[in-house]
Scaffold this active site. Structure first.
Site, PDB file in Angstrom:
ATOM      1  N   HIS A   1       0.814  -1.218   0.000  1.00 16.62           N
ATOM      2  CA  HIS A   1       0.000   0.000   0.000  1.00 16.62           C
ATOM      3  C   HIS A   1       0.844   1.263   0.000  1.00 16.62           C
ATOM      4  CE1 HIS A   1      -3.481  -2.522   1.902  1.00 16.62           C
ATOM      5  NE2 HIS A   1      -3.207  -2.855   0.661  1.00 16.62           N
TER       6      HIS A   1
ATOM      7  N   ASN B   1      -3.618 -13.475  14.726  1.00 18.62           N
ATOM      8  CA  ASN B   1      -4.386 -12.232  14.803  1.00 18.62           C
ATOM      9  C   ASN B   1      -5.377 -12.308  15.956  1.00 18.62           C
ATOM     10  OD1 ASN B   1      -5.003  -9.630  13.267  1.00 18.62           O
ATOM     11  ND2 ASN B   1      -7.053 -10.473  13.524  1.00 18.62           N
TER      12      ASN B   1
ATOM     13  N   GLY C   1      -1.246 -10.128  12.159  1.00 16.66           N
ATOM     14  CA  GLY C   1      -1.820  -8.817  12.444  1.00 16.66           C
ATOM     15  C   GLY C   1      -2.697  -8.257  11.350  1.00 16.66           C
TER      16      GLY C   1
END
Length: 295
Positions: A140, A264, A238
């Site tokens: 990203h 997670n 995560g």
């Protein structure tokens, strides 16, 4: 094809046959180590690995509801661009003050030892590189870069931040405003904000990150897919896997019949396809796995 055993959680969990079973932390680690030992590991990380560095999560348990600015809003509306840059400037100093935590360092250690072949991250904070990881694919983008949308010129975010302060002295002090996951804050009235332009063509500047509604650059996803292609197991740490980029990499791993371990807190969209799900914090779990894998 890898067996799909129980989703393992500390305390109690539902077994693969629907029965309840209790698992200790040691049993969780032993199950993960049985899958990981002797295999090349690719890692995908999400916001959950950076929460221990003080950077909040969009979707973690207890996270406030946010409506991040879309790429179309940023591109089409001057007021939106002013609001974004003013809020981002206020959050920038606090965002960059965040330091890598033990989870980031654990992955760097595993890469140095040749156990991990690289890291794909959905985060834009640059903490993996600062922790010492060498092969990092920032799906990203990264907040420390700024790109001109017209001519493609790249800038250091530090330089652009200095230009913004020159134009808007009132933004020099970030104060104690609440920080967002992408280093931005909410700002009430940006009307007086002066936008910096590209020094080459005076075009529109944008942080070199993928906004909501914007496509991940093709070359980034090819690089990320190559890491999974070269691996023998995928660890997802995560990430809730709500964002499509993570699901696509999970798809790639499962098509290759690779074992997949998800670490997670809370439910993820990939739990049903995981070889092993550990419902626990990313940092402490990665540290424990590193210590056992490198002993």
């Amino acid at each position: 094809m890898p067996v799909r055993p129980a989703i393992l959680r500390p305390g109690t969990a539902e077994g693969s046959d629907g029965s309840d079973a209790a698992y200790t932390t040691q049993e969780l680690l032993d199950s993960a180590l049985e899958i990981l030992r002797g295999r090349r590991i690719a890692v995908l990380t999400g916001a959950g690995i950076s929460t221990d560095s003080g950077i909040p999560d969009y979707r973690g348990e207890g996270a406030p509801v946010r409506n991040p600015m879309t790429f179309a809003q940023f591109l089409d509306d001057l007021d939106y661009r002013k609001r974004y840059w003013a809020g981002s400037q206020l959050g920038w100093q606090r965002f960059t003050a965040a330091q890598p935590n033990d989870g980031h360092r654990a992955l760097a250690d595993l890469e140095l030892a040749g156990v991990v072949n690289g890291i794909v991250t959905q985060n834009v904070d640059g903490l993996h590189l600062r922790a010492g990881s060498q092969r990092v694919v920032d799906l990203h983008g990264s907040m420390d870069r700024v790109r001109c949308l017209h001519c493609g010129q790249l800038y250091s975010r530090t330089d652009i931040a200095a230009r913004i302060v020159e134009l808007n002295a009132w933004l020099a002090d970030p104060g104690t405003v609440p920080l967002g996951p992408d280093g931005d804050v909410e700002i009430a009235d940006p009307s007086s904000f002066q936008l910096p332009g590209c020094s080459v063509c005076d075009g529109t500047l944008k942080p070199d990150i993928v906004f909501f509604g914007e496509f991940i650059p093709k070359e980034k996803f090819i690089e990320a897919s190559a890491l999974v292609q070269q691996a023998e197991v995928l660890v997802i740490a995560g990430s809730s896997l709500v964002v499509n980029s993570g699901i696509r990499l999970l798809d790639h791993a499962t098509r290759r019949r690779l074992p997949v371990i998800i670490i997670n807190r809370g439910i993820t969209k990939g739990d049903a396809r995981a070889t092993l799900k550990i419902d626990a914090g990313a940092t402490e779990t990665l540290v424990a796995l590193r210590d056992r894998l490198l002993e």
